[in-house]
Design a protein around this motif. Structure first.
Motif, mmCIF file in Angstrom:
data_model
loop_
_atom_site.group_PDB
_atom_site.id
_atom_site.type_symbol
_atom_site.label_atom_id
_atom_site.label_comp_id
_atom_site.label_asym_id
_atom_site.label_seq_id
_atom_site.Cartn_x
_atom_site.Cartn_y
_atom_site.Cartn_z
ATOM 1 N N PRO A 4 0.847 -1.193 0.000
ATOM 2 C CA PRO A 4 0.000 0.000 0.000
ATOM 3 C C PRO A 4 0.884 1.244 0.000
ATOM 4 O O PRO A 4 1.927 1.269 0.640
ATOM 5 N N THR A 5 0.455 2.277 -0.720
ATOM 6 C CA THR A 5 1.312 3.450 -0.866
ATOM 7 C C THR A 5 0.754 4.709 -0.209
ATOM 8 O O THR A 5 1.407 5.743 -0.233
ATOM 9 N N THR A 6 -0.432 4.632 0.349
ATOM 10 C CA THR A 6 -0.985 5.784 1.064
ATOM 11 C C THR A 6 -1.394 5.346 2.460
ATOM 12 O O THR A 6 -1.678 4.153 2.683
ATOM 13 N N PRO A 7 -1.444 6.283 3.396
ATOM 14 C CA PRO A 7 -1.879 5.904 4.749
ATOM 15 C C PRO A 7 -3.252 5.241 4.748
ATOM 16 O O PRO A 7 -3.475 4.259 5.459
ATOM 17 N N ASN A 8 -4.166 5.749 3.935
ATOM 18 C CA ASN A 8 -5.507 5.179 3.873
ATOM 19 C C ASN A 8 -5.474 3.752 3.339
ATOM 20 O O ASN A 8 -6.159 2.859 3.853
ATOM 21 N N ALA A 9 -4.660 3.511 2.325
ATOM 22 C CA ALA A 9 -4.537 2.162 1.762
ATOM 23 C C ALA A 9 -3.942 1.194 2.782
ATOM 24 O O ALA A 9 -4.366 0.039 2.878
ATOM 25 N N VAL A 10 -2.979 1.680 3.545
ATOM 26 C CA VAL A 10 -2.376 0.840 4.590
ATOM 27 C C VAL A 10 -3.423 0.462 5.635
ATOM 28 O O VAL A 10 -3.528 -0.698 6.036
ATOM 29 N N VAL A 11 -4.207 1.431 6.055
ATOM 30 C CA VAL A 11 -5.250 1.171 7.065
ATOM 31 C C VAL A 11 -6.246 0.144 6.546
ATOM 32 O O VAL A 11 -6.606 -0.806 7.257
ATOM 33 N N HIS A 12 -6.682 0.312 5.297
ATOM 34 C CA HIS A 12 -7.637 -0.647 4.716
ATOM 35 C C HIS A 12 -7.017 -2.038 4.606
ATOM 36 O O HIS A 12 -7.678 -3.039 4.883
ATOM 37 N N HIS A 13 -5.760 -2.076 4.208
ATOM 38 C CA HIS A 13 -5.062 -3.363 4.082
ATOM 39 C C HIS A 13 -4.944 -4.051 5.452
ATOM 40 O O HIS A 13 -5.236 -5.246 5.579
ATOM 41 N N LEU A 14 -4.544 -3.293 6.457
ATOM 42 C CA LEU A 14 -4.416 -3.876 7.802
ATOM 43 C C LEU A 14 -5.776 -4.314 8.352
ATOM 44 O O LEU A 14 -5.877 -5.354 9.011
ATOM 45 N N ALA A 15 -6.803 -3.537 8.078
ATOM 46 C CA ALA A 15 -8.139 -3.913 8.543
ATOM 47 C C ALA A 15 -8.592 -5.220 7.895
ATOM 48 O O ALA A 15 -9.174 -6.090 8.560
ATOM 49 N N GLU A 16 -8.308 -5.375 6.613
ATOM 50 C CA GLU A 16 -8.669 -6.616 5.925
ATOM 51 C C GLU A 16 -7.897 -7.809 6.496
ATOM 52 O O GLU A 16 -8.458 -8.882 6.718
ATOM 53 N N LEU A 17 -6.611 -7.613 6.742
ATOM 54 C CA LEU A 17 -5.820 -8.691 7.345
ATOM 55 C C LEU A 17 -6.344 -9.038 8.736
ATOM 56 O O LEU A 17 -6.395 -10.224 9.102
ATOM 57 N N ALA A 18 -6.739 -8.043 9.503
ATOM 58 C CA ALA A 18 -7.290 -8.296 10.843
ATOM 59 C C ALA A 18 -8.589 -9.088 10.743
ATOM 60 O O ALA A 18 -8.828 -10.009 11.536
ATOM 61 N N ARG A 19 -9.441 -8.760 9.751
ATOM 62 C CA ARG A 19 -10.681 -9.526 9.567
ATOM 63 C C ARG A 19 -10.364 -10.976 9.194
ATOM 64 O O ARG A 19 -10.993 -11.910 9.688
ATOM 65 N N GLN A 20 -9.377 -11.159 8.314
ATOM 66 C CA GLN A 20 -8.977 -12.516 7.931
ATOM 67 C C GLN A 20 -8.455 -13.286 9.137
ATOM 68 O O GLN A 20 -8.766 -14.470 9.316
ATOM 69 N N LEU A 21 -7.660 -12.618 9.971
ATOM 70 C CA LEU A 21 -7.114 -13.261 11.167
ATOM 71 C C LEU A 21 -8.236 -13.648 12.122
ATOM 72 O O LEU A 21 -8.222 -14.748 12.691
ATOM 73 N N ASP A 22 -9.221 -12.783 12.291
ATOM 74 C CA ASP A 22 -10.374 -13.114 13.141
ATOM 75 C C ASP A 22 -11.099 -14.352 12.618
ATOM 76 O O ASP A 22 -11.465 -15.242 13.393
ATOM 77 N N ALA A 23 -11.296 -14.409 11.302
ATOM 78 C CA ALA A 23 -11.995 -15.551 10.708
ATOM 79 C C ALA A 23 -11.197 -16.839 10.896
ATOM 80 O O ALA A 23 -11.762 -17.889 11.240
ATOM 81 N N VAL A 24 -9.894 -16.768 10.686
ATOM 82 C CA VAL A 24 -9.054 -17.951 10.855
ATOM 83 C C VAL A 24 -9.032 -18.387 12.318
ATOM 84 O O VAL A 24 -9.065 -19.583 12.617
ATOM 85 N N THR A 25 -9.013 -17.427 13.223
ATOM 86 C CA THR A 25 -9.026 -17.763 14.652
ATOM 87 C C THR A 25 -10.304 -18.502 15.019
ATOM 88 O O THR A 25 -10.271 -19.522 15.725
ATOM 89 N N ALA A 26 -11.439 -18.030 14.527
ATOM 90 C CA ALA A 26 -12.713 -18.710 14.800
ATOM 91 C C ALA A 26 -12.713 -20.112 14.199
ATOM 92 O O ALA A 26 -13.139 -21.089 14.839
ATOM 93 N N GLU A 27 -12.217 -20.227 12.975
ATOM 94 C CA GLU A 27 -12.143 -21.529 12.307
ATOM 95 C C GLU A 27 -11.196 -22.471 13.053
ATOM 96 O O GLU A 27 -11.468 -23.667 13.211
ATOM 97 N N LEU A 28 -10.088 -21.925 13.536
ATOM 98 C CA LEU A 28 -9.122 -22.719 14.294
ATOM 99 C C LEU A 28 -9.741 -23.231 15.590
ATOM 100 O O LEU A 28 -9.564 -24.396 15.952
ATOM 101 N N ASN A 29 -10.482 -22.384 16.269
ATOM 102 C CA ASN A 29 -11.138 -22.816 17.506
ATOM 103 C C ASN A 29 -12.105 -23.961 17.253
ATOM 104 O O ASN A 29 -12.133 -24.949 18.000
#
Length: 120
Positions: A4-29
């Protein structure tokens, strides 16, 4: 995906990764509970097959192992799924760390460019 090349793009990218991590955590449980249940089902099936078998102790053990192949395999596959989800979780955590580094780099570049967005 490119960095990501802008602060906004970085925030969106990190938010998407956090959502993916939440989903994987639930699936792992869920997979972890399923693996425990499968392992216990395999133990029970093997014990029951052993008790039903006839012959020497070694012969009964062999018959029980043979009779419970499918359920033991299912338990092993369930445990492999848990390990795979753990790897996915670690990968997502690493990607989040990398995203944070991108964020710091983008902020530094903006500050150095004299745009005034983050000081300068």
């Amino acid at each position: 995906m490119s960095a990501p090349t802008t602060p906004n793009a970085v925030v969106h990218h990190l938010a998407e990764l956090a959502r993916q991590l939440d989903a994987v955590t639930a699936e792992l449980n869920e997979a972890d509970v399923a693996a425990v249940n499968a392992k216990e089902a395999a133990k029970l099936a093997e014990a029951q097959a052993f008790l039903r078998a006839e012959g020497s102790v070694d012969a009964r053990k062999a018959m029980a192992v043979n009779a419970t192949h499918e359920v033991r395999l299912a338990a092993e596959v369930a445990e492999a799924l848990v390990r795979g989800l753990q790897r996915t979780s670690r990968t997502l955590q690493t990607r989040i760390d990398v995203g944070r580094t991108f964020s710091a780099t983008v902020r530094s570049e903006i500050a150095l460019s004299g745009s005034g967005a983050y000081g300068s």
